[in-house]
Design a protein around this motif. Sequence first.
Motif, PDB file in Angstrom:
ATOM      1  N   LEU A 348       0.808  -1.208   0.000  1.00 11.28           N
ATOM      2  CA  LEU A 348       0.000   0.000   0.000  1.00 11.28           C
ATOM      3  C   LEU A 348       0.846   1.265   0.000  1.00 11.28           C
ATOM      4  CD1 LEU A 348      -2.656  -1.108   2.639  1.00 11.28           C
ATOM      5  CD2 LEU A 348      -2.774  -1.331   0.154  1.00 11.28           C
ATOM      6  N   LYS A 349       2.129   1.130   0.281  1.00  6.51           N
ATOM      7  CA  LYS A 349       3.017   2.294   0.336  1.00  6.51           C
ATOM      8  C   LYS A 349       3.626   2.622  -1.020  1.00  6.51           C
ATOM      9  CE  LYS A 349       4.460   1.426   5.133  1.00  6.51           C
ATOM     10  NZ  LYS A 349       5.613   1.114   6.000  1.00  6.51           N
ATOM     11  N   ARG A 350       3.334   1.815  -2.025  1.00  7.85           N
ATOM     12  CA  ARG A 350       3.945   2.008  -3.336  1.00  7.85           C
ATOM     13  C   ARG A 350       3.242   3.118  -4.112  1.00  7.85           C
ATOM     14  NH1 ARG A 350       4.313  -4.398  -5.073  1.00  7.85           N
ATOM     15  NH2 ARG A 350       5.755  -5.043  -3.422  1.00  7.85           N
ATOM     16  N   TYR A 351       3.939   3.544  -5.180  1.00  2.00           N
ATOM     17  CA  TYR A 351       3.366   4.493  -6.133  1.00  2.00           C
ATOM     18  C   TYR A 351       3.026   3.729  -7.409  1.00  2.00           C
ATOM     19  CZ  TYR A 351       5.318   8.076  -3.053  1.00  2.00           C
ATOM     20  OH  TYR A 351       5.618   8.863  -1.969  1.00  2.00           O
ATOM     21  N   ARG A 352       1.922   4.098  -8.053  1.00  2.00           N
ATOM     22  CA  ARG A 352       1.462   3.374  -9.241  1.00  2.00           C
ATOM     23  C   ARG A 352       1.318   4.340 -10.415  1.00  2.00           C
ATOM     24  NH1 ARG A 352      -4.017   1.011  -8.221  1.00  2.00           N
ATOM     25  NH2 ARG A 352      -2.859  -0.598  -7.079  1.00  2.00           N
ATOM     26  N   CYS A 353       1.877   3.937 -11.549  1.00  2.00           N
ATOM     27  CA  CYS A 353       1.773   4.741 -12.769  1.00  2.00           C
ATOM     28  C   CYS A 353       0.323   4.753 -13.244  1.00  2.00           C
ATOM     29  CB  CYS A 353       2.687   4.177 -13.856  1.00  2.00           C
ATOM     30  SG  CYS A 353       2.528   5.002 -15.453  1.00  2.00           S
ATOM     31  N   ALA A 354      -0.195   5.928 -13.510  1.00  2.00           N
ATOM     32  CA  ALA A 354      -1.573   6.050 -13.973  1.00  2.00           C
ATOM     33  C   ALA A 354      -1.729   5.617 -15.424  1.00  2.00           C
ATOM     34  CB  ALA A 354      -2.051   7.490 -13.814  1.00  2.00           C
ATOM     35  N   ALA A 355      -0.634   5.530 -16.167  1.00  2.00           N
ATOM     36  CA  ALA A 355      -0.707   5.173 -17.586  1.00  2.00           C
ATOM     37  C   ALA A 355      -0.621   3.667 -17.811  1.00  2.00           C
ATOM     38  CB  ALA A 355       0.392   5.885 -18.371  1.00  2.00           C
ATOM     39  N   PRO A 368       9.450   3.744 -15.582  1.00  2.00           N
ATOM     40  CA  PRO A 368      10.284   2.713 -16.225  1.00  2.00           C
ATOM     41  C   PRO A 368       9.480   1.780 -17.106  1.00  2.00           C
ATOM     42  CG  PRO A 368      10.633   2.806 -13.831  1.00  2.00           C
ATOM     43  CD  PRO A 368       9.406   3.606 -14.119  1.00  2.00           C
ATOM     44  N   GLY A 369       8.156   1.704 -16.889  1.00  2.00           N
ATOM     45  CA  GLY A 369       7.338   0.780 -17.668  1.00  2.00           C
ATOM     46  C   GLY A 369       6.940   1.327 -19.019  1.00  2.00           C
ATOM     47  N   CYS A 370       6.251   2.472 -19.028  1.00  2.00           N
ATOM     48  CA  CYS A 370       5.730   3.026 -20.285  1.00  2.00           C
ATOM     49  C   CYS A 370       6.531   4.215 -20.802  1.00  2.00           C
ATOM     50  CB  CYS A 370       4.276   3.437 -20.108  1.00  2.00           C
ATOM     51  SG  CYS A 370       4.010   4.775 -18.908  1.00  2.00           S
ATOM     52  N   GLN A 371       7.593   4.612 -20.073  1.00  2.00           N
ATOM     53  CA  GLN A 371       8.452   5.725 -20.465  1.00  2.00           C
ATOM     54  C   GLN A 371       7.710   7.060 -20.483  1.00  2.00           C
ATOM     55  OE1 GLN A 371      11.863   5.122 -21.018  1.00  2.00           O
ATOM     56  NE2 GLN A 371      11.224   3.144 -20.226  1.00  2.00           N
ATOM     57  N   GLY A 372       6.591   7.155 -19.764  1.00  2.00           N
ATOM     58  CA  GLY A 372       5.844   8.401 -19.709  1.00  2.00           C
ATOM     59  C   GLY A 372       6.378   9.336 -18.642  1.00  2.00           C
ATOM     60  N   TRP A 373       6.226  10.629 -18.879  1.00  2.00           N
ATOM     61  CA  TRP A 373       6.650  11.645 -17.917  1.00  2.00           C
ATOM     62  C   TRP A 373       5.452  12.068 -17.058  1.00  2.00           C
ATOM     63  CZ3 TRP A 373      11.701  12.618 -17.279  1.00  2.00           C
ATOM     64  CH2 TRP A 373      12.572  12.351 -18.338  1.00  2.00           C
ATOM     65  N   ASP A 374       5.702  12.247 -15.755  1.00  2.00           N
ATOM     66  CA  ASP A 374       4.676  12.732 -14.817  1.00  2.00           C
ATOM     67  C   ASP A 374       3.417  11.871 -14.846  1.00  2.00           C
ATOM     68  OD1 ASP A 374       6.105  14.980 -13.786  1.00  2.00           O
ATOM     69  OD2 ASP A 374       5.691  16.060 -15.635  1.00  2.00           O
ATOM     70  N   THR A 375       3.582  10.571 -14.966  1.00  2.00           N
ATOM     71  CA  THR A 375       2.423   9.678 -14.985  1.00  2.00           C
ATOM     72  C   THR A 375       2.122   9.103 -13.608  1.00  2.00           C
ATOM     73  OG1 THR A 375       3.879   7.856 -15.640  1.00  2.00           O
ATOM     74  CG2 THR A 375       2.726   9.035 -17.404  1.00  2.00           C
ATOM     75  N   TYR A 376       2.982   9.378 -12.622  1.00  2.00           N
ATOM     76  CA  TYR A 376       2.746   8.896 -11.260  1.00  2.00           C
ATOM     77  C   TYR A 376       2.029   9.968 -10.443  1.00  2.00           C
ATOM     78  CZ  TYR A 376       5.637   4.694 -11.547  1.00  2.00           C
ATOM     79  OH  TYR A 376       6.133   3.459 -11.865  1.00  2.00           O
ATOM     80  N   PRO A 377       0.855   9.657  -9.883  1.00  2.12           N
ATOM     81  CA  PRO A 377       0.251  10.602  -8.937  1.00  2.12           C
ATOM     82  C   PRO A 377       1.132  10.720  -7.702  1.00  2.12           C
ATOM     83  CG  PRO A 377      -1.336   8.952  -9.686  1.00  2.12           C
ATOM     84  CD  PRO A 377       0.012   8.495 -10.134  1.00  2.12           C
ATOM     85  N   PRO A 378       1.196  11.915  -7.090  1.00  3.38           N
ATOM     86  CA  PRO A 378       2.069  12.093  -5.912  1.00  3.38           C
ATOM     87  C   PRO A 378       1.469  11.526  -4.641  1.00  3.38           C
ATOM     88  CG  PRO A 378       0.988  14.152  -6.439  1.00  3.38           C
ATOM     89  CD  PRO A 378       0.576  13.177  -7.505  1.00  3.38           C
ATOM     90  N   ARG A 379       0.666  10.486  -4.761  1.00  3.42           N
ATOM     91  CA  ARG A 379       0.086   9.811  -3.613  1.00  3.42           C
ATOM     92  C   ARG A 379       0.300   8.313  -3.747  1.00  3.42           C
ATOM     93  NH1 ARG A 379      -3.814  12.513  -0.458  1.00  3.42           N
ATOM     94  NH2 ARG A 379      -4.091  14.704  -1.032  1.00  3.42           N
TER      95      ARG A 379
END
Length: 384
Positions: A348-355, A368-379
């Motif tokens: 539950l402490k992890r961060y998850r890419c929204a893309a 590192p997965g989809c090479q997207g920028w700013d795809t992780y919510p800061p929560r």
Amino acid sequence: MPFDWSWLLWALPAAFALGWLASRLDLRQWRLEGRRAPRAYFRGLHHLLNEQQDQAIDAFVEAVRNDPDAAELYFALGGLFRRRGDYDRAVRVHEHLLARADLPAADRQRAQHALAHDFLKAGLLDRAEAAFTALLGTRYDTDARLALLHVYERGRDWSRAAEMAETLEGSAHGSFRLRRAHHLCEQAMQLQRQQRTTEALALLEGLVQRTPESARAWVALAELRQTLGQTEGALQALQALAQHAPAHLPLVAHALAQWSRALGKPHAAQARALLQTWASQHPPALDVTQALATLDDDPAHGRRRYVEHLRHEPSLVAANLWLAGVGLGDDEAEPLVRRALERACEPLKRYRCAACGFEARQYFWHCPGCQGWDTYPPRRVEEL
């Protein structure tokens, strides 16, 4: 001996008859091949619509053999090879098209564009770069620049990536300001690894002035100042982050609490006021609650913050942090219970890419997965 003209009277009709027969055979063969080519083409289209790519490729290969001048068939065949991951054959198809001297200029650019994407999909970045560079100034100019930007990012050539992002600014594809800010932050990290901290500091200070909405720029500037022993300057950068990119404050809440406590009570009180103001204006954030609990001099008051957090948002992680200050009354069972709770809290402490859904313990600006920028919510995952 006199020439017998009677043979000529027989030969002319015979030659005419043979010529007529040959023309009819050629016409029949031409019609037969003409029917066979579209039949193979439509059979390939049928397989393609039914997602039978192998059968579609076989049909298109047959159609190309029957009509080697049909450029559209080559484009369809090359596209199918690329979709199936057979990049070598896709490259050969498109290179064969480019080798044709009679190919119109528009089709030549199209073949060059397809070949460049073949190289990119195959991971041949140097050949992809050369192929896309050849498309600059054509009708594929913008697409080529976007692809070159991707090539430079994959190759970690951040200076050229920043230049390309700047040229794309204002295009129909939106703003590239934040993406360019990431490139400059990566350059600053490279300068730090080379012990060129003065240049890195100047780069980041100029970046936050030019792109103040970049959360990463403020975070990188704060971390570099702290590394140089400029704790007050680091706190100023975090305060500016709270002003210009408040959604990312939870990412630096721990650092804000730790650095302000190191400078004494006045700075700690200022940091507490900043975090409390943020908490009153945003949904509960576990990192902010934990930072406020760290800044409280009274441990009991800090634990009450977790209770308040639980009232607004049920959280296993917050419950575990609250239990950390409570004795369970069983010296033998207590470490086992705490270990079980900690283990349950870890995912539950992890961060998850929204893309793409890629999860990680640390926060990534570049997935590192989809090479997207700013795809992780800061929560964290539990707070989404």
